[in-house]
Each structure stands twice: as C-alpha cells, then as structure tokens.
Design a protein around this motif. Structure first.
Motif: not given
Lengths: 497, 497
Positions: A115, A120-121, A123
């Motif tokens: 984060s 966070q995006q 993955i």
C-alpha cells in the motif's frame, strides 16, 4: 522506480537452476534482485549505528526503516542478491518466483508495504479457473481420479474442518487471538500434537480420498512431515485466515505480484540507498558477532572487521548456528536450532508444451516424491506454466536428481511434456538449509519466546519467529519492523557520539 | 510510554457529553487525547516542509512518518485533542470509545501499526458470549422476540448471503480484488445500486424477520439510509473480509484496544514529537490554503499565517468545503461534497444498573430512533455497559433530545435502567458533520478518483477516500502513509533550501 528500469537492471545471480531439454542443467539465473555494484563500502573507520546481517525482507525492512530515520546502517549479505528466501527470475520475458510468492490484504505487514508503495493494484491471480479447463486430478491406488476444482475444494474443506475442529467451534473458541499466545493458554497443550497425531484423532471420520487430500494440503502448507510438523502452527494460520479454508487458500496461495517479488524488494533497498545512510556489501557472509563492551564487533568470513552499536541478525533458524556469537546464544544450541524447522520442501517451476494444463491442478501424494502441482497460467508463447511442490516427506533435491525429478513431474499428468524447469534448491542452500519455517511439535512453546527475547545489543529478527504469519513474507516484514523500532527507540536514549 | 504515564496525562476535552441521572447533561469529557501544552509554536519565520491539517489518524500517521524522516512538520488541529473521529474517555476508571473503536489483524494498515508498537497482544473482545446470558432480542410488530445469539447470527448470515450474492458466487467472481477498482469493471454498474435497490431485488427471498435483521445490520455497518447509501461499499467490505459475515463481524466490530484508541493515537504523536521536527497547534482551525507559486500559504481562522512547501489536508469529506483553497478544488463543489457521505449516525454508551445485559444484544429497527444495541461487558462496579447505534434513518441527536434518547434506549429492553450515558454527537460536530464515511450510490465511481487525484502541492488524504477500509481507522492510516510517502518522495527531488 519504473518497471522498465527494473527490466534493465537484471544481472545474473549464481543461485538457482535452469534445466532445458536442449542444454540440460545450468546453475545461475538472471534477476533484478542482484545488486550492482555489489558493495558501496569505502575505507571505514566509523561506527555504524546498526549492522544488519541478511538482506531478505526482514533485513531490507529494518535497513529502510533505520536509514530513513537518519541512522547509519551497514547491510551485510552472504548472497549476491537481496530477498533471501524470496526472489524472482525473468527468463525469455517469463517470470518465476523461486521462493516466497503469495500476497494478499490478509497479510497485514506485507499489505501495508504494498500500500505504501502504491502497489495494491499490481497483483494478479495465480490460479484462474476461468482461464482454462477446470480439472483437478488425484492419484489414488486405483489410478488417476479426475474431478472439478469445486469438487476437490469441497472434499478438502470437509476434511480440513474435521482436522481443525479441535474445540467443537472450528478453533474459534480456543484461538480467538492468534497473535496472543498468552490468551490461548487453553491451546498450549495442542502444541504437543504433530499433524499425524491430530489426523489419528479423527481418522475414523475421514474417507480415504479425504485423508489423501487433507494430508497433501498439510504438506503443501507446511513443507514438512506429518510425523514431526506441529498442529499448532496450522491452527494459528487458520485463525489468521478467518477460520475459513477458502480464505486461507486466497490469503496464502492465490495472488502474486505482477512485476515480481524482486521488484518489490528493490523498493525497500532503493529507499534505504536513497537516504545516503546505507552502506552495504553482498557476497559477504558473517563469521562472528562479538560484544566488546559498549560496541559490537562484526567479523566477516573474509576477515573484514566492522564496529557497530547494534546488530540485527536476520539469518534463518537453520543457519543461525553458522554465526559465532560472543556472548553465545546459550539457550539455542545447535541441536535445538536444528530441531525447530521441519520444512525441507521443493518448489519447482515446469514449462510444458501446450496450454492445456494452465489451470489444472494435481495431487500425487503419497505415491510420488512431489506432493502437489498446479497450473499457473500460460507463457506468452503458449506453453503451460506449472508449479510443483515437494515436502520433507520423501524429499527430493532436483539438482542432484534431474531424471528422477522429470519422472516425478510426469507422474502428475500423462500430458506433461517438460520443456524446461526453474528452481532454487533451498535445502541444499547453505544460507537457508530449508524452506519457509514450519515448527515441529512443541517448538513454539519451548523456543518462540527465547528466539524473540531481548539479548542486549544483538537482536535476532526473522519471519521464522514472527508472531503472526510465521514463515511468510509478512512475518519477515513484521520482524524487520519490530527490530528497527526497537533499535531506533534504544539508540534515541543513548547520548549522541 | 507506559500505561500509568497515560493515565496521568488525562485532561478535559471540551468535546463529548456525559449524562447522569444526578447531574443531567454535561459537556466535555476527560481524555488522554488532549495534548498539553496545546501548542509548541514559537516565533517562526521558517518554511515548513509540510503542514498537516488535522490530527486524526491520517494526520498523525503522516506527521510521524515525515518527522521521523527528518522533515519539518507543522500540525494544525481545530479540536483540543488528537484522534479526530476516534477518541477515548475514561470516567471513574471505565473506558468509553466515543468514535472509532474496532481493531483486527484483517485491517492491514492498522495492524501493522499495532504490531510496530508491540501492541498485538493488547486487545480485548468487545462481545464475549461466555461472559453472560446468550440472548439476542428483536423488536417485531408482534413484540420483543428473544433468541440465542447463534440463532440471530444464522438468520443474519442467511439474509446477508442472499443480499450480497450478486454474481451467483457470493461476490467472489465480481470482486476478486477489492483494492483494484480497475479489475472489477464488471462491478462498476453495481455502484448505481442503493442498499434499498438491492433489497428490492431479493425481497421475495427474504422472510420478514430476515429482512429486519438484514436492514438493521446494514444500517449499523454504514450508519446510513437504505434509500441513499450505496451497495458497492458493502460489497468492497465483504471482499476485504474473506466473503464471510463471521469474518466481517470479527474484523469490523469485535475487538478493541485494552488501553483505548487514544493511548494508541498518542504513540504516533509522541514519536513525531520525540523527533524534534514537529511543531503543532491545537484549537487552531484553518481558514485557507493558497498556492503562492513555489510555496503554500496557510492561514488559520485566528489569522495566523504559515509558509510551507506542501500541505496534507486530512479534514473529512463533510467539512472539506469549510477550507478555502486557491486554486480551488473545482471538481469537488460544496454540492458534490455534501452528497457523498450518507452517514449521520449516533453512537451512545449506556451504563445500566445490574450486569444482566452485559452480553445481550438487541435490534429495534425500524420501530425506534436507535437501530441496534449490544452489551460490551461489565463495569468494575457491576453495571452493564451497552453500546447503542443509530443511523441516518430516523436520526437522533442525543444532546438535543435527552428524554427522547432515554426513551429510545428503554425500547431495547425493559430491564434497562439508564444510570449514565456518554457520547459524542458527530453530526452536530462542526469538524466532522457526520460519522465514518459511507458513500451514497454512484459516489465511488464519480468522485473516488477525483478525491485521490494529485493536485500539485496540496494532498487531500482521508479515510473517507481510502482504497480499502474506507471510513475505518485502517483507511486513515492507509491514507496518512500514502500522503507522507508522496511528500517525502517529491521533496527528495527538490533542491535543498
């Protein structure tokens, strides 16, 4: 740091193996985890605020946290790369996670770092049942049994619930707070149970297929051996994962980083380097750590001497005895250390021609030297990428047994035509001597407190004795964070030099 | 910082209310969140690296991260205390969480901080069914219906599964990665649904009691109104919580900090202060933030002027328009801001004589101006401590309606004899103008990206537009971490003054 920058800073590590039909076995893999130049040390007469031994996630986290707080850090790493038991190789544009791999928001220390770096995006799902045939196979005495993944998951869930239901409340009553051993005093006696002991307690309730699938899952989770690996660690993991196998599988084995773990690890290293407070040396194993009243002397195997106010030692359990400590870490003798981690596992990436196995998974335990395999998608050139796991049970070292390893892979599925394999043999690696940490029965009760105990100016920090996600990347970051905070707090109390 | 130190540093805040039978309503509560002295500002001609507006968890996290990285921070807070919408009062040795309360390892940013301060073991269960009678009551047209908590949970679980099962896969297919809006493009149209819209879709499958319990749960979770609050936020929370209501209840409403949230918040503040890089002023609301080419001018309502390189503004959505920005935050007009957060909720602590209700819970929606209440244990003198929640639906402001509030509490259970009440009226608080953030339908799609967007040297950061646990303490820490990292990275690129 952009992705393209990372691609351009790939160097060859001497670690890892690549086998191809054409060229056979070759040692060494390209990876962005290899840092060059390998050291930035200059003539040094200074005393470092902290010397960190090991540049895995524990050491990287501690190094970053301390240097960005203005403290001088010397980071010493035996390998030629960062990441420890977690690193990524990219070969022909295809990515292989040699060790630690999985990420999820249920792993709090890991997720906080993703984060913080706004990842966070970034993955991807490892297993995408919509991406290909929905088939699970299990090798039984009667031959290869095929079912849908949902059928397999239902059997696994049913069997696992019987296994974990030690209190009639699926573990919720006996383990409400997995981070607090003192709150689960009713659970402490469970630490005496091996996986096998617990299976024996419920064996009359298990169908043969349930038992096979359950045992295979436990070996894949722990990398251990039913006769020695403890039940307690599995119960803690279960409690961490909302008492749900669906959650456990998602949180512990379902998602990976799009640009790989080594890209993530480099961010910690780069941030520490950017602080201009980081000195480092790779290829620099430490021989001894000696408390010289007031300061610590760190001596490397090559005979370099360094002086430091604090030491954070992050080497894994299984190699902790390779460093000479003065005063010694008495209560943790070599015998003790050798008996705690039951994990001697194998992780093997296999590229097989045709994309038909991209979403298949298979279990061959106990009829094979590998336990479990699963499709992890398709390469850009249309082959299937499989990941196979072995355990301490019937352990195999691929680098010494290529033919036998190829044969073991073939046992999973007749359609497998192995074009190449990529792996790191963690058991034969002198700096790990095993896989991620899975305690033997009784070890948590006896040694967790000792491993975590304060020992003056030397802090032992490792995922191997984290409170929560022990053995995971999350546990490594938990420990690196703890160690850095401890050092920072202690040094703030000392008069400035 | 020891517990006893915290106890000794309690001061009176002018915020919050305490009602007792004997003394009636009194404004102001004692709390360790009140910092004295209220400012450490001295004559200042310097330019701060960063000015942070608001000392809630977002501001505290950012202030700590930046100051410990060596950057100078000015922290301006309108209130007389830290914590924002989260603070603790201890009265007669008994602890009350006036706002944010719940902690869990499933909240990753929160848990990382608890872990860093070695507080993972300092948590208690709020609801302990083993601590008293196991009774749930629901007020129906036919009167008060009594059941066990397990019976209530089973009805709730069944109803919630129908509610959330938008894709035939309990949301798992449509929302695999709750942190990644771009990965759930199939889910974006769901943002048009209000809670009411979704209930209408499934109403034929809901028994009347299921519907009442479901609606009560949704109002307690969101603090909102069925007709305006969006379905999307509940789906995100569900995905964050392993697609399990048991997990959601544990992660979002089951555990609290043994020494209270304000003790936790003070650690951030103290660490920032110890860095000697923190200047602060409480009772110091900001009037305007003006970009003056190269530097930002921050002007307080009292007419103080400060110069700073960056501003991190952490005030909540509902009061963002109270600050004048130049250049303006055009795309977020007052109308827009007023329409995003649907939460006008009430949280009310009630002490009632006798310990018989210490583990009871009750639902009186839709027949009451309070929605839900639950026992949260027993005071040291043997009374029961109840926590009551109201929502935007049929909203009540306790401070203006004490008699009606007492009557509403009595509706929950005839045995309730209110001895005292403690509360903070967040709706009437000029610095929050509402509760934790629950988006109205369509707001996430339309405004989340805009709220998170880069706007030069001013960063808007708040739990109200966090990616993950939006509206929670976790989201505040997520945002404070992001803001600090952004500022640190940007300032590192600028030439030093």
């Amino acid at each position: 740091m952009s992705s393209s920058m990372n691609d351009s800073i790939k160097h060859d590590s001497r670690e890892g193996f690549h086998w191809t039909k054409k060229d056979g076995l070759k040692r060494g893999l390209p990876s962005s985890s290899v840092i060059q130049p390998g050291t930035n040390l200059q003539a040094h007469n200074n005393v470092y605020d902290t010397t960190i031994i090991g540049a895995g996630y524990t050491g990287l986290t501690a190094a970053r946290d301390l240097t960005t707080s203005g403290l001088s850090v010397l980071l010493l790493e035996a390998r030629d790369r960062i990441g420890g038991r977690t690193w990524t190789s990219t070969i022909n544009g295809h990515q292989y996670e040699l060790g630690g791999q999985y990420v999820h928001w249920g792993q709090p220390n890991l997720w906080r770092e993703l984060s913080r770096y706004s990842m966070q995006q970034d993955i991807d799902a490892c297993l995408d049942p919509t991406g290909g045939p929905n088939i699970s196979t299990v090798l039984t005495k009667e031959g290869l049994k095929s079912m849908s993944k949902e059928e397999n998951a239902a059997i696994m869930d049913s069997a696992f619930q019987k296994f974990i239901n030690i209190d009639g409340d699926l573990g919720k009553s006996i383990m409400p707070l997995p981070y607090d051993p003192t709150l689960v005093s009713e659970a402490v006696h469970l630490d005496e149970l091996t996986l096998k002991d617990r299976i024996n307690q419920i064996q009359q309730d298990l169908e043969p297929l349930e038992r096979t699938i359950l045992e295979g899952l436990l070996l894949s989770l722990t990398g251990g051996k039913l006769e020695t690996t403890g039940f307690f660690g599995v119960l803690v993991l279960w409690a961490l994962c909302a008492y749900s196998l669906d959650c456990l599988v998602r949180a512990a084995a379902a998602f990976k980083l799009r640009r790989g773990q080594s890209d993530f690890a480099r961010r910690f290293f780069q941030e520490a380097l950017d602080s201009q407070k980081l000195s480092y040396a790779f290829n620099c194993p430490v021989a001894s750590v000696k408390d010289r009243v007031g300061q610590i002397e760190v001596i490397t195997k090559d005979g370099l001497h360094f002086w430091t106010k604090r030491v954070i030692c992050t080497v894994p359990l299984n190699v902790l005895s390779s460093i000479y400590f003065d005063p010694p870490v008495r209560e943790l003798s070599d015998d003790v250390l050798a008996g705690i981690n039951s994990n001697q596992s194998t992780k093997l990436h296999v590229i097989t021609s045709s994309g038909a196995l991209s979403s298949w998974d298979g279990l061959t335990y106990p009829h094979n030297r590998l336990v479990h395999a699963s499709g992890e998608g398709t390469t850009s050139w249309g082959d299937s990428h499989l990941v196979c796991f072995g355990a301490s049970y019937n352990h195999i070292d691929p680098e010494d047994n290529i033919e036998e390893t190829l044969a073991a892979v073939k046992i999973f599925h007749q359609d497998i035509d192995v074009k190449s394999m990529v792996f790191h043999d963690w058991s034969k690696d002198e700096y790990s001597k095993g896989g991620w940490c899975s305690y033997t029965a009784t070890a948590a009760t006896k040694y967790l407190g000792k491993l975590r105990a304060s020992r003056g100016k030397v802090i032992l920090a490792s995922s191997d004795w984290a409170l929560g996600w022990r053995g995971f990347i999350d546990g490594a970051i938990e420990e690196g964070t703890r160690a850095a905070f401890t050092v920072k707090t202690e040094l703030a109390k000392e008069p400035k030099a």
